[in-house]
Scaffold this active site. Sequence first.
Site, PDB file in Angstrom:
ATOM      1  N   LYS A   6      -9.031   0.422  -9.190  1.00  0.00           N
ATOM      2  CA  LYS A   6      -8.259   0.476  -7.946  1.00  0.00           C
ATOM      3  C   LYS A   6      -8.620  -0.456  -6.805  1.00  0.00           C
ATOM      4  O   LYS A   6      -9.973  -0.160  -6.724  1.00  0.00           O
ATOM      5  CB  LYS A   6      -7.784   2.031  -7.533  1.00  0.00           C
ATOM      6  CG  LYS A   6      -6.944   1.849  -6.320  1.00  0.00           C
ATOM      7  CD  LYS A   6      -6.407   3.421  -6.160  1.00  0.00           C
ATOM      8  CE  LYS A   6      -7.294   4.273  -5.291  1.00  0.00           C
ATOM      9  NZ  LYS A   6      -7.615   3.846  -3.956  1.00  0.00           N
ATOM     10  N   GLU A  54      -8.041  -2.047  -2.758  1.00  0.00           N
ATOM     11  CA  GLU A  54      -7.022  -1.865  -1.648  1.00  0.00           C
ATOM     12  C   GLU A  54      -6.562  -3.343  -1.254  1.00  0.00           C
ATOM     13  O   GLU A  54      -7.358  -4.162  -1.009  1.00  0.00           O
ATOM     14  CB  GLU A  54      -8.050  -1.258  -0.412  1.00  0.00           C
ATOM     15  CG  GLU A  54      -8.269   0.252  -0.831  1.00  0.00           C
ATOM     16  CD  GLU A  54      -9.075   0.950   0.438  1.00  0.00           C
ATOM     17  OE1 GLU A  54      -9.001   0.344   1.419  1.00  0.00           O
ATOM     18  OE2 GLU A  54      -9.581   1.979   0.178  1.00  0.00           O
ATOM     19  N   GLU A 104      -0.980   5.033   1.091  1.00  0.00           N
ATOM     20  CA  GLU A 104      -1.669   6.277   1.739  1.00  0.00           C
ATOM     21  C   GLU A 104      -1.100   6.277   3.113  1.00  0.00           C
ATOM     22  O   GLU A 104      -0.996   5.368   3.751  1.00  0.00           O
ATOM     23  CB  GLU A 104      -3.179   5.841   1.810  1.00  0.00           C
ATOM     24  CG  GLU A 104      -3.941   6.785   2.541  1.00  0.00           C
ATOM     25  CD  GLU A 104      -5.519   6.886   2.151  1.00  0.00           C
ATOM     26  OE1 GLU A 104      -5.911   6.066   1.238  1.00  0.00           O
ATOM     27  OE2 GLU A 104      -6.232   7.355   3.093  1.00  0.00           O
TER      28      GLU A 104
HETATM   29  O1  KIV Z   1     -10.503   7.396  -2.389  1.00  0.00           O
HETATM   30  C1  KIV Z   1      -9.967   8.030  -2.724  1.00  0.00           C
HETATM   31  O2  KIV Z   1      -9.910   9.101  -3.183  1.00  0.00           O
HETATM   32  C2  KIV Z   1      -8.524   7.528  -2.979  1.00  0.00           C
HETATM   33  C3  KIV Z   1      -7.301   8.409  -2.911  1.00  0.00           C
HETATM   34  C4  KIV Z   1      -7.233   9.561  -1.865  1.00  0.00           C
HETATM   35  C5  KIV Z   1      -5.931   7.819  -3.007  1.00  0.00           C
HETATM   36  O3  KIV Z   1      -8.338   6.411  -2.770  1.00  0.00           O
END
Ligand code: KIV
Length: 256
Positions: free
Chosen positions: A109, A111, A175
């Site tokens: 993931k 950002e 978020e």
């Molecule tokens: O870092 C994290 O735990 C996250 C989630 C809360 C989406 O990015």
Amino acid sequence: MKKIEKIILKKNKSKIVSLSVYSKNTARIADKFCDLVLVGDSLGSVLYNYKSTKQVTLNTMIEHSKSVRQGVKKSLMVVDMPYNTYRTPKEALKNVKKIMLKTKCDAVKLEGGSKIKAVVKILIKNNIPVMGHLGVLPQTDKTFKFKGKKDAERLKILKEAKLLEKLGVFSIVLECVETSLAKLVSKSLNIPTIGIGASNNCDGQILVIDDLIGLNPISVRFVKKYSNIAKEISKAVSNYSKEVRTKKFPQKKHSY
Ligand code: KIV
């Protein structure tokens, strides 16, 4: 069917249940009930008390992910790429390959939206499954105000979500996104959105396990505490302490 396809196919059928976890024992529990398990860089604040996730390193993410991997068997396992590890396509590819090789995770993931267009492009070209993250971006935002109050902000988030989908991400975390904007974004995409503080208009939800079990002493609007595990741990540790001091523990059956 591949785990990622399964997640995408859930859109408009059933909600996607996700949790952020940081180690094996909680991962094992999360895996029983979740579709997606994330090793989130929120571990920086939750476990290490860092001021921001900027301080989280690639190696910290790798070590926690290796632990989580031991507990995740059926869910899709996603790992957060920490700050400053995907500034250029070349840097991103090198670090993502390292994370995937060492942790055996299913996806990463990242950002951001248009700023990371070239990075997302190269990862997807290299067959690396990518999850997006829009709205509040803890790695780079200076404040933690919810997003979607102003028209320009709403338009930007919608545009970036469409861009990420076009680039090939399989899902997007939203978020702290205002309710009607979360609805609009979710309706505008064919890939699922996973909300945290972004209403039930998203295709799925995510929380940090330490928050939902009441282990992390935070109080924010979007967290529902399903348990007060800190109280349970306190009780157990207090009993242990009393029994050691009064020589009730260990007994013969605990000894060799
Ligand atoms: O870092 C994290 O735990 C996250 C989630 C809360 C989406 O990015």
